[in-house]
Motif scaffolding. Structure first.
Motif, mmCIF file in Angstrom:
data_model
loop_
_atom_site.group_PDB
_atom_site.id
_atom_site.type_symbol
_atom_site.label_atom_id
_atom_site.label_comp_id
_atom_site.label_asym_id
_atom_site.label_seq_id
_atom_site.Cartn_x
_atom_site.Cartn_y
_atom_site.Cartn_z
ATOM 1 N N LEU A 221 6.420 -3.349 6.922
ATOM 2 C CA LEU A 221 5.836 -2.417 6.145
ATOM 3 C C LEU A 221 6.541 -1.357 5.954
ATOM 4 C CD1 LEU A 221 3.077 -0.958 5.425
ATOM 5 C CD2 LEU A 221 2.992 0.125 7.547
ATOM 6 N N MET A 222 6.929 -0.818 4.952
ATOM 7 C CA MET A 222 7.952 0.201 4.445
ATOM 8 C C MET A 222 7.195 1.426 4.015
ATOM 9 S SD MET A 222 9.957 1.821 2.032
ATOM 10 C CE MET A 222 9.554 0.943 0.482
ATOM 11 N N ILE A 223 7.330 2.616 4.785
ATOM 12 C CA ILE A 223 6.709 3.929 4.412
ATOM 13 C C ILE A 223 7.985 4.869 3.905
ATOM 14 C CG2 ILE A 223 5.407 5.719 5.087
ATOM 15 C CD1 ILE A 223 3.980 4.135 7.101
ATOM 16 N N ALA A 224 8.011 5.313 2.790
ATOM 17 C CA ALA A 224 8.897 6.271 2.124
ATOM 18 C C ALA A 224 8.042 7.683 2.158
ATOM 19 C CB ALA A 224 9.524 6.029 1.090
ATOM 20 N N MET A 225 8.594 8.713 2.955
ATOM 21 C CA MET A 225 8.160 10.107 3.328
ATOM 22 C C MET A 225 9.116 11.026 3.092
ATOM 23 S SD MET A 225 6.153 10.544 6.443
ATOM 24 C CE MET A 225 4.487 10.243 6.595
ATOM 25 N N ASN A 226 8.821 12.192 2.971
ATOM 26 C CA ASN A 226 9.830 13.253 2.870
ATOM 27 C C ASN A 226 9.544 14.149 4.156
ATOM 28 O OD1 ASN A 226 7.748 15.098 2.073
ATOM 29 N ND2 ASN A 226 8.402 15.231 0.040
#
Lengths: 403, 244
Positions: A221-226
């Motif tokens: 699972l890849m989560i891209a966040m800032n």
């Protein structure tokens, strides 16, 4: 080349170890490996080390015509190259499944999140815009290329400086870096991707899987966040079924990790800025550690010092008069020709005759003295019977001059 | 005759360094006396009366006549009579294909196990580990492995049981572990009991009583590559004091 197959005993061991919450390198379940960010001498070049995984990102730009449906926006182009350096199973030039997946993920993470202000990249609407190109090269694959690539890409974009442009009516002037300082891109926020590996049909999860853990995992699972806790992209691969609370838990972990990593990136950018301002050395050569076993450093070896003084004095006796210690003032025999010193005329050696003629014809005064000393020393070298060229630091300087 | 060689024992030599021997001119009437020829190990090549270094490293010597270059590398090249740990990749017909870390996969016949007959086949699955030795290993032919020695006995070779962890280390560390008086092995013995199988292709299989202990030993072995002897002893001492 095919990758080394994973043996059954390794797979069983890894899965059993994960059930006992033990990882191969002693990390905890939610720990990242050591993240190290270094910059090159050019703006926009950045190396990222995530444990043993190593990637390099390079940002470049050029002026192109914009897309027809977006005449006022610049263009962003991303490319991840899986180099055969990184793993024997990566082949040069071939678009493998992994490479397509990584490219797609990076594009969604950075382009769709609108982290770069593309309107500011417009120079002449409808005619000329900046195309910013980010190339990420993988140098070593020890798992979790996606996270390393995303950190490298966004750091390189923050580090990059584009040439300054001035528009006066119809004229557009692009200034070179020497004329005007290049200006940074306007980055709104920094999306960072965090990868979670799932095992045993979603029962166990690990953050930042290493290569062996990646080989036994069920799904990713890849989560891209800032750092403002906005999710920029979320992607699940491997076909595992995840429950809602699992995904929520992952996003909470991701926000913690992303704020830590963003802090690290900002610190690295500040350090680099300070180093450049102070005029200190920056670049990869400075960032490489010197005391590793593979670094180019040797212990001192013993040097034959018994008869150095004898050979030294012998050489001095044999040689002709030494070159003048001070530099004589330049003489202008003919307009356009400058001469400092007497060149090689004072040696009177037959072999050097041709060199003599060439030397007199050269007119640059500054090089003259240096060349005189260099050729003088090589002359000495021919006369010495035995020259021991060793790796000792004491003789290093002399060896350089002989070259 | 070997004086020029013996001077350089323990020194770093580079490929291309040559040693010349003066050959004996007199012919011995009796056949008992043979001219002393040096036995060249890896890294040294002999042509006529010249000995040429072909790998960079430290020159080592074992009396009476054996010389070799002690060099460091990670990639394994199959050599005859070396015991290695291989991973079975496929079963086809009468042979297994085994990956040993070289450029080609080696072949291992069904019948090359102790007590194996056409009816009684060994219990080897794809993905299992085998400990075998090379019977054929040169650059022109496909390498061949067997799990029995010359007299038909297993002698410690064969397929592995379950459990344990496989690691990849440098060939230099493997040689240091297999040396007769090995410091690293004696240090390891004092830590806790474990089973260790060392393959000359740089693969080591470790099994201890708990997973934690196995992980500790595997991390220790991988770091031993880059630690000097005093640093290594320091690490082992810290472990013993700190317990698990």
């Amino acid at each position: 080349m095919k990758e080394t197959p994973l043996s059954n005993c390794e797979r069983d061991f890894l899965l059993r170890a994960i059930e006992e919450k033990k990882r191969l390198d002693g990390r905890q379940t939610y720990d990242y490996r050591k993240l190290k960010i270094t910059f090159g001498t050019d703006y926009g070049c950045c190396f990222v080390d995530l444990g043993q995984t190593r990637v390099m990102a390079q940002v470049s730009c050029e002026l192109v015509a914009p897309k027809e449906n977006r005449p006022t926006e610049g263009i962003l182009f991303f490319n991840i190259e899986l180099s055969p350096m990184a793993s024997p199973s990566f082949e040069q030039g071939r678009q493998s499944e992994l490479s397509v997946k990584l490219n797609r993920q990076l594009e969604r993470c950075l382009r769709n999140s609108k982290c770069i202000d593309t309107e500011s990249l417009c120079v002449v609407s409808g005619e000329k815009v900046w195309q910013v190109r980010v190339d990420v090269h993988t140098l070593n694959n020890d798992g979790n290329l996606m996270d390393a690539a995303s950190v490298a890409a966004i750091t390189a974009l923050c580090h990059f400086r584009r040439p300054d442009v001035a528009i006066q009516g119809e004229e557009v002037t692009v200034f070179s870096p020497e004329e005007r300082d290049p200006i940074p891109l306007s980055v709104y926020h920094m999306p960072i991707s965090v990868s979670f590996a799932f095992f045993q049909q979603g029962t166990f999860l690990l953050v930042d899987p290493c290569e062996r853990e990646e080989r036994v995992m069920d799904g990713l699972l890849m989560i891209a966040m800032n750092k403002h806790r906005e999710i920029c992209s979320i992607q699940s691969s491997g076909g595992i079924m995840l429950l809602k609370d699992q995904v929520m838990r992952c996003s909470k972990i991701a926000s913690v990790k992303v704020s830590e990593i963003t802090e690290l990136i900002s610190q690295a950018l500040l350090n680099d800025k300070a180093a450049r301002k102070a005029g200190g050395k920056c670049g990869f050569a400075e960032s490489m550690p010197q005391d590793r076993i593979t670094a180019l450093k040797m212990d001192q070896t013993d040097v034959e010092m018994t008869n150095v003084s004898q050979t030294g004095s012998g050489v001095i006796l044999q040689g002709d008069e030494a070159p003048p210690p001070t530099v004589p003032s330049p003489v202008v025999p003919v307009p356009g020709v400058g001469q400092v010193g007497q060149g090689l005329q004072s040696w009177g050696l037959e072999e050097e005759e041709e060199d003599d003629d060439d030397e007199e014809e050269e007119s640059s005064g500054d090089d003259q003295v240096e060349e005189v000393t260099q050729i003088k020393l090589s002359e000495k070298d021919k006369k010495e019977a035995v020259v021991e060229i060793s790796d000792s630091e004491e003789e290093e300087v002399e060896v350089d001059k002989l070259n | 005759m070997f004086s020029s060689l013996k001077e350089k024992i323990g020194e770093v030599l580079l490929p291309g360094d040559e040693f010349v021997f003066e050959s004996e001119d007199t012919i011995f009437l009796t056949d008992n006396v043979k001219p002393e020829r040096p036995v060249c190990g890896p890294g040294l090549r002999q042509s006529g009366n010249r000995l040429v270094v072909s790998k960079s490293g430290v020159l080592r010597h074992k009396p009476p006549h054996t010389f070799w270059m002690d060099s460091q590398q990670w990639r394994y090249v199959p050599a005859k009579a070396e015991t290695v740990i291989g991973i079975v990749t496929s079963k086809s017909g009468d042979i297994f294909k085994v990956d040993v870390g070289g450029s080609e996969q080696a072949s291992l016949s069904y019948l090359a196990f102790e007590g194996a007959t056409k009816r009684n086949r060994p219990n080897v699955q794809v993905g299992d580990l085998v400990f075998a030795q090379f019977t054929v290993a040169n650059k022109d032919m496909e390498p061949e492995l067997v799990c029995i020695d010359g007299s038909g006995r297993a002698n410690g070779m064969g397929v592995f049981g379950g459990g344990g962890l496989l690691l990849k280390v440098s060939l230099g560390l493997v040689r240091r572990l297999l040396a007769p008086q090995s410091d690293i092995r004696s240090d390891l013995e004092q830590l806790f009991p474990c089973e260790l199988v060392v393959g000359m292709n740089g693969r080591i299989w470790v099994r201890a009583s708990t997973i934690q202990q196995t992980l500790i030993i595997s991390n220790l072995l991988q770091s031993c590559d880059t630690l000097t002897a005093p640093q290594r002893r320091e690490q082992f001492r810290k472990l013993q004091k700190g317990g698990l």
